[in-house]
Design a protein around this motif. Structure first.
Motif, PDB file in Angstrom:
ATOM      1  N   GLY A  44      12.299  -6.568 -14.903  1.00  0.00           N
ATOM      2  CA  GLY A  44      11.876  -5.206 -14.161  1.00  0.00           C
ATOM      3  C   GLY A  44      10.544  -5.584 -13.487  1.00  0.00           C
ATOM      4  O   GLY A  44       9.700  -6.402 -13.785  1.00  0.00           O
ATOM      5  N   LYS A  45      10.537  -4.720 -12.395  1.00  0.00           N
ATOM      6  CA  LYS A  45       9.143  -4.821 -11.706  1.00  0.00           C
ATOM      7  C   LYS A  45       9.229  -3.242 -11.062  1.00  0.00           C
ATOM      8  O   LYS A  45       9.779  -2.746 -10.387  1.00  0.00           O
ATOM      9  CB  LYS A  45       9.173  -5.770 -10.681  1.00  0.00           C
ATOM     10  CG  LYS A  45       7.973  -5.760  -9.689  1.00  0.00           C
ATOM     11  CD  LYS A  45       8.233  -6.991  -8.466  1.00  0.00           C
ATOM     12  CE  LYS A  45       7.110  -6.954  -7.893  1.00  0.00           C
ATOM     13  NZ  LYS A  45       6.912  -8.130  -6.896  1.00  0.00           N
ATOM     14  N   LEU A  46       7.724  -2.911 -11.194  1.00  0.00           N
ATOM     15  CA  LEU A  46       7.603  -1.429 -10.768  1.00  0.00           C
ATOM     16  C   LEU A  46       7.427  -1.679  -9.118  1.00  0.00           C
ATOM     17  O   LEU A  46       6.706  -2.388  -8.779  1.00  0.00           O
ATOM     18  CB  LEU A  46       6.340  -1.048 -11.286  1.00  0.00           C
ATOM     19  CG  LEU A  46       6.379  -0.339 -12.680  1.00  0.00           C
ATOM     20  CD1 LEU A  46       5.003   0.046 -13.261  1.00  0.00           C
ATOM     21  CD2 LEU A  46       7.458   0.609 -13.050  1.00  0.00           C
ATOM     22  N   GLY A  47       7.798  -0.550  -8.561  1.00  0.00           N
ATOM     23  CA  GLY A  47       8.000  -0.426  -7.227  1.00  0.00           C
ATOM     24  C   GLY A  47       8.990  -1.072  -6.485  1.00  0.00           C
ATOM     25  O   GLY A  47       9.069  -1.162  -5.008  1.00  0.00           O
ATOM     26  N   ALA A  48       9.916  -2.021  -7.167  1.00  0.00           N
ATOM     27  CA  ALA A  48      10.941  -2.623  -6.529  1.00  0.00           C
ATOM     28  C   ALA A  48      12.038  -1.756  -6.032  1.00  0.00           C
ATOM     29  O   ALA A  48      12.161  -0.674  -6.685  1.00  0.00           O
ATOM     30  CB  ALA A  48      11.393  -3.742  -7.498  1.00  0.00           C
ATOM     31  N   HIS A 105      -4.263  -8.135  -7.680  1.00  0.00           N
ATOM     32  CA  HIS A 105      -3.228  -7.428  -7.095  1.00  0.00           C
ATOM     33  C   HIS A 105      -2.841  -6.385  -8.160  1.00  0.00           C
ATOM     34  O   HIS A 105      -3.108  -6.270  -9.273  1.00  0.00           O
ATOM     35  CB  HIS A 105      -2.055  -8.123  -6.826  1.00  0.00           C
ATOM     36  CG  HIS A 105      -2.471  -9.009  -5.721  1.00  0.00           C
ATOM     37  ND1 HIS A 105      -2.634 -10.390  -6.241  1.00  0.00           N
ATOM     38  CD2 HIS A 105      -2.277  -9.080  -4.416  1.00  0.00           C
ATOM     39  CE1 HIS A 105      -2.778 -10.991  -4.970  1.00  0.00           C
ATOM     40  NE2 HIS A 105      -2.773 -10.457  -4.083  1.00  0.00           N
ATOM     41  N   LYS A 106      -2.174  -5.231  -7.744  1.00  0.00           N
ATOM     42  CA  LYS A 106      -1.664  -4.094  -8.706  1.00  0.00           C
ATOM     43  C   LYS A 106      -0.389  -4.391  -8.969  1.00  0.00           C
ATOM     44  O   LYS A 106       0.559  -4.164  -7.920  1.00  0.00           O
ATOM     45  CB  LYS A 106      -2.150  -2.637  -7.918  1.00  0.00           C
ATOM     46  CG  LYS A 106      -1.444  -1.427  -8.958  1.00  0.00           C
ATOM     47  CD  LYS A 106      -1.883  -0.322  -8.527  1.00  0.00           C
ATOM     48  CE  LYS A 106      -1.554   1.013  -9.256  1.00  0.00           C
ATOM     49  NZ  LYS A 106      -1.837   2.256  -8.467  1.00  0.00           N
ATOM     50  N   VAL A 107       0.061  -4.742 -10.199  1.00  0.00           N
ATOM     51  CA  VAL A 107       1.355  -5.368 -10.297  1.00  0.00           C
ATOM     52  C   VAL A 107       1.834  -4.969 -11.706  1.00  0.00           C
ATOM     53  O   VAL A 107       0.894  -5.066 -12.498  1.00  0.00           O
ATOM     54  CB  VAL A 107       1.509  -6.961  -9.857  1.00  0.00           C
ATOM     55  CG1 VAL A 107       0.723  -7.753 -10.658  1.00  0.00           C
ATOM     56  CG2 VAL A 107       2.946  -7.241 -10.048  1.00  0.00           C
ATOM     57  N   MET A 108       2.928  -4.788 -12.127  1.00  0.00           N
ATOM     58  CA  MET A 108       3.556  -4.732 -13.397  1.00  0.00           C
ATOM     59  C   MET A 108       4.994  -5.221 -13.383  1.00  0.00           C
ATOM     60  O   MET A 108       5.765  -4.474 -12.956  1.00  0.00           O
ATOM     61  CB  MET A 108       3.167  -3.335 -13.694  1.00  0.00           C
ATOM     62  CG  MET A 108       3.801  -2.847 -15.205  1.00  0.00           C
ATOM     63  SD  MET A 108       2.723  -3.942 -16.567  1.00  0.00           S
ATOM     64  CE  MET A 108       1.154  -2.858 -16.269  1.00  0.00           C
TER      65      MET A 108
END
Length: 335
Positions: free
Chosen positions: A43-47, A292-295
């Motif tokens: 998973g990836k937040l914002g996708a 970067h802002k990533v999760m």
């Protein structure tokens, strides 16, 4: 004749032995051959599709396979439902995607049939101004009142307009008002008495329930302090730990890529991971992104489950005397 009979009995015995051997082989496989599972997720937040997951279960060299995928088409991110697929050897026994396709086809057929019916109804419909012969007469339609000989606004009941309506039975004068006031007071008092009785009944009922709950709490606390409960708990705890060790995945890999957009915040996340590293360091890896802002991350679990362990635990719990006695105590049965 006797020779033929013996030959038939011999063939029957061989068939029975073969069936028994097949049954025993299937029973042993069902009890001791493990059911293997594989759970994966990413998973990836914002996708567009933040979570994609899949579960695969196989038994007896993957002769029987069950696959569960979310979303329905994980490779294209299409669909939002869950797809379940069951296969035996090369044959698909159950597939939710096929059912959905069949339902869509049925809905399309219903829509086309409805459109065809509407077209036929529009073709067969005739305008109201046409006569039976199909020619337009152009005559003004005659109203029902004119046809019956009445003028507009008149009806057959117009002769009854002068009659006075019957009295509604309402008493008139001072005596009637006093009587109505007396009846209203009487109704009010009766309602108040009924309400007081209901309140008294509900209070008694609540008090009875509170006493019953207090007695139950006192009884079950004594049960929990008894030697029977301690013996049953020891046996149950051993079996639960055994099942937990069996269910524990053999392979567990979790990868995370984390970044808050602020180097200080990302550093605090890494510090928290460092505290938990002695516990999860062999299975969880964290990669920091200070720019970067990533999760995002992925998960992989692999393990196996054997039915024999469940049956053995159930048998030991069923045979244990303390568990039987504890069940009777919980049901408040006479010992």
């Amino acid at each position: 004749m006797l020779h033929i009979l013996l030959w038939m009995l011999q063939i029957l015995g061989i068939l029975l032995a073969a069936l028994l051997a097949v049954f025993l082989f299937g029973l042993i496989c069902a009890l001791f051959v493990p059911v293997r599972y594989r759970i994966s997720a990413e998973g990836k937040l914002g996708a567009e599709q933040p979570v994609r997951a899949g579960v695969k279960v196989g038994w007896l060299l993957n002769i029987i396979r069950v696959a569960v995928a979310y979303p329905e088409k994980a490779e294209t991110n299409a669909g939002t439902g869950i797809r379940i697929k069951v296969r035996i050897l090369c044959f698909t026994v159950f597939d939710t995607a096929k059912k959905k396709k069949q339902e869509r086809k049925k809905q399309e057929r219903k829509k086309t049939q409805g459109k065809q019916r509407k077209k036929e109804e529009n073709k067969n419909s005739v305008p109201l101004e046409y006569t039976k012969g199909g020619e337009n007469t152009g005559e003004k339609p005659v109203s029902l009142t004119e046809d019956c000989g009445f003028a507009e606004g008149e009806t057959q009941d117009s002769g009854n307009m002068g009659q006075a309506p019957e009295s509604a039975g309402v008493p008139k004068g001072m005596l009637g008002k006093l009587k109505a006031f007396y009846l209203a007071c009487k109704r009010l008092l009766l309602r108040l008495l009924a309400a007081f009785k209901n309140i008294e009944y509900t209070i008694r009922k609540i008090c009875g329930k509170i006493r019953k709950i207090a007695d139950d709490i006192r009884y079950y606390t004594e049960v929990l302090k008894s030697e029977t409960f301690r013996g049953a708990w020891e046996v149950s705890k051993k079996q639960l730990f055994r099942i937990g060790r069996m269910l524990r995945p053999r392979v567990c890999r979790i990868r995370l890529v984390a970044g808050t957009g602020d180097p200080a915040g990302t550093g605090q996340l890494l510090a928290f991971y460092g505290i938990l590293y002695p516990l999860v360091g062999n299975h969880v890896s964290v990669e920091a992104d200070f720019e970067h802002k990533v999760m995002e991350g992925d998960l992989l679990l692999k393990g196996s489950v054997t039915i024999f362990v469940f049956l053995l635990a159930a048998f030991q719990l069923f045979v244990n005397k303390n568990i039987r006695r504890l069940l009777k105590m919980l049901k408040k049965e006479d010992m």
